[in-house]
Design a protein around this motif. Structure first.
Motif, short mmCIF file in Angstrom:
data_model
loop_
_atom_site.label_atom_id
_atom_site.label_comp_id
_atom_site.label_asym_id
_atom_site.label_seq_id
_atom_site.Cartn_x
_atom_site.Cartn_y
_atom_site.Cartn_z
N ASP A 148 -5.69 -1.30 -4.93
CA ASP A 148 -5.23 -1.86 -3.66
C ASP A 148 -6.24 -2.87 -3.13
O ASP A 148 -7.26 -2.51 -2.57
CB ASP A 148 -5.01 -0.74 -2.64
CG ASP A 148 -4.17 -1.20 -1.45
OD1 ASP A 148 -3.88 -2.41 -1.35
OD2 ASP A 148 -3.80 -0.34 -0.63
N GLU A 149 -5.93 -4.14 -3.32
CA GLU A 149 -6.76 -5.25 -2.85
C GLU A 149 -8.24 -5.12 -3.21
O GLU A 149 -9.11 -5.17 -2.33
CB GLU A 149 -6.61 -5.42 -1.32
CG GLU A 149 -5.14 -5.54 -0.92
CD GLU A 149 -4.89 -6.52 0.21
OE1 GLU A 149 -5.80 -7.29 0.54
OE2 GLU A 149 -3.76 -6.53 0.71
N ASP A 159 -5.34 -5.52 7.31
CA ASP A 159 -6.13 -4.30 7.40
C ASP A 159 -7.54 -4.55 6.86
O ASP A 159 -8.47 -3.89 7.22
CB ASP A 159 -5.50 -3.18 6.56
CG ASP A 159 -4.01 -3.31 6.49
OD1 ASP A 159 -3.37 -2.83 7.41
OD2 ASP A 159 -3.52 -3.91 5.52
N GLN A 177 -7.90 0.48 -0.41
CA GLN A 177 -8.03 -0.85 0.19
C GLN A 177 -9.44 -1.07 0.74
O GLN A 177 -10.02 -2.12 0.58
CB GLN A 177 -6.99 -1.01 1.30
CG GLN A 177 -6.67 -2.46 1.60
CD GLN A 177 -5.33 -2.61 2.30
OE1 GLN A 177 -4.51 -1.70 2.30
NE2 GLN A 177 -5.11 -3.75 2.90
N THR A 210 0.84 -1.20 0.00
CA THR A 210 0.00 0.00 0.00
C THR A 210 0.88 1.25 0.00
O THR A 210 0.59 2.23 -0.71
CB THR A 210 -0.94 0.01 1.23
OG1 THR A 210 -1.84 -1.10 1.12
CG2 THR A 210 -1.74 1.29 1.31
MG LIG Z 1 -1.98 -2.82 2.23
#
Ligand SMILES: [Mg+2]
Ligand SMILES: Nc1ncnc2c1ncn2[C@@H]1O[C@H](COP(=O)(O)OP(=O)(O)O)[C@@H](O)[C@H]1O
Length: 272
Positions: free
Chosen positions: A169-170, A255, A84, A43
């Motif tokens: 991001d993810e 996270d 994310q 990230t």
């Molecule tokens: Mg991350």
């Protein structure tokens, strides 16, 4: 020359090197994966590229050094990102979420839209929704969609700003395997349509299936790069994912609440 190229990209938090001299290259029209255990610096890498944390080194975007630009200016030049944990505006319809995003880089436009939603670019936004199979959901509220569809709306919203490169991001966090594969297929299709993508995901099965090239970070260091086949066979990657500190579910939640994928890299099947 790549569409997005970093050279010696480094980020420190206090005395801690979160990203250490990272050289990364995303060629035009390619899908590049960035993987690694929780806390590896993935990230932070995207934050540094998109201008959300101060970094050392250079970031070249479409041939121009953008290292000195603010995050807003980077977005304006066509560098998009998803977060994310992306939040949609739940009191706006899917289409309105895209309209807001397509104008977000323009503060005056954004304020104007608060009072008078624009309709002139709806057809363009509709094309984006169609490309993600969301056209039927244009007028519904995000809360009426499945989790997988909400994720797709997050992607659609990022596309509404017309990026040349999209850093994700993810995007598949929290999705089940089937939803994740659907999302992966959509991302692959966008890339085949000309978009360049830097994709972070912890789902090794997904990234190894859809990416053209992969970078693997661990403790901020690049430990491997290569094609999916090369990464599958890389002993350093297998160790990073199976090493003691990542085993036994000692860090069950990242996270995003998802565990680091504990599956042996070499055993991740393309057709799983
Ligand atoms: Mg991350
Ligand atoms: N704003 C911050 N301040 C201090 N440390 C941070 C900050 N953001 C991230 N870190 C640390 O930097 C490292 C990399 O974090 P991150 O990039 O979020 O990892 P990843 O996305 O790969 O899980 C971690 O050790 C994390 O704790």
């Amino acid at each position: 020359m790549g569409m997005l190229t970093t050279s010696g990209l480094s980020v420190s938090f206090g005395g801690k090197r979160a990203v250490d001299s990272f050289d990364l290259d995303v060629k035009a029209g390619s899908l590049v994966g960035l993987i690694g255990p929780n806390g590896a610096g993935k990230t932070t890498t995207i934050d540094a590229i998109t201008g959300f944390v101060p970094a050392q080194g250079s970031v070249l975007f479409d041939g121009t050094d953008i290292s000195g630009l603010s995050s807003t200016m980077r977005a304006r030049t066509g560098l998009g990102r998803t977060w994310q944990s992306s939040e949609l505006f739940d009191d706006l319809t899917v289409m309105e979420n895209l309209q807001v995003a397509s104008e977000r880089v323009d503060v005056r436009g954004f304020l104007r839209d608060l009072f008078r939603p624009r309709n002139d670019d709806v057809s363009e936004l509709m094309v984006i929704l169609e490309s993600l199979d969301l056209a039927d959901s244009a007028d519904v509220l995000p809360t009426d969609l499945s989790h997988g569809q909400r994720k797709l709306v997050g992607v659609a919203r990022a596309l509404a700003a017309k990026p040349k490169v999209l850093c994700m991001d993810e995007p598949a966090a929290g999705l089940d395997t089937e939803e994740s594969q659907t999302l992966g297929g959509r991302i692959r299709a966008l890339v085949d349509g000309g978009l360049s993508v830097l994709l972070i995901d912890h789902d090794m099965g997904l990234v190894l299936t859809i990416c053209d090239y992969l970078y693997v970070l661990d403790f901020g260091q690049l430990i491997a790069e290569g094609t999916p086949a090369e990464i599958r066979a890389n002993s350093k990657v297998i160790t990073a994912y199976l090493g003691e500190r990542h085993g036994g579910g000692s860090d069950p939640t990242g996270d995003d609440g998802a565990p680091v994928d504990g599956a042996p890299v070499g055993e991740v099947g393309v057709g799983e």
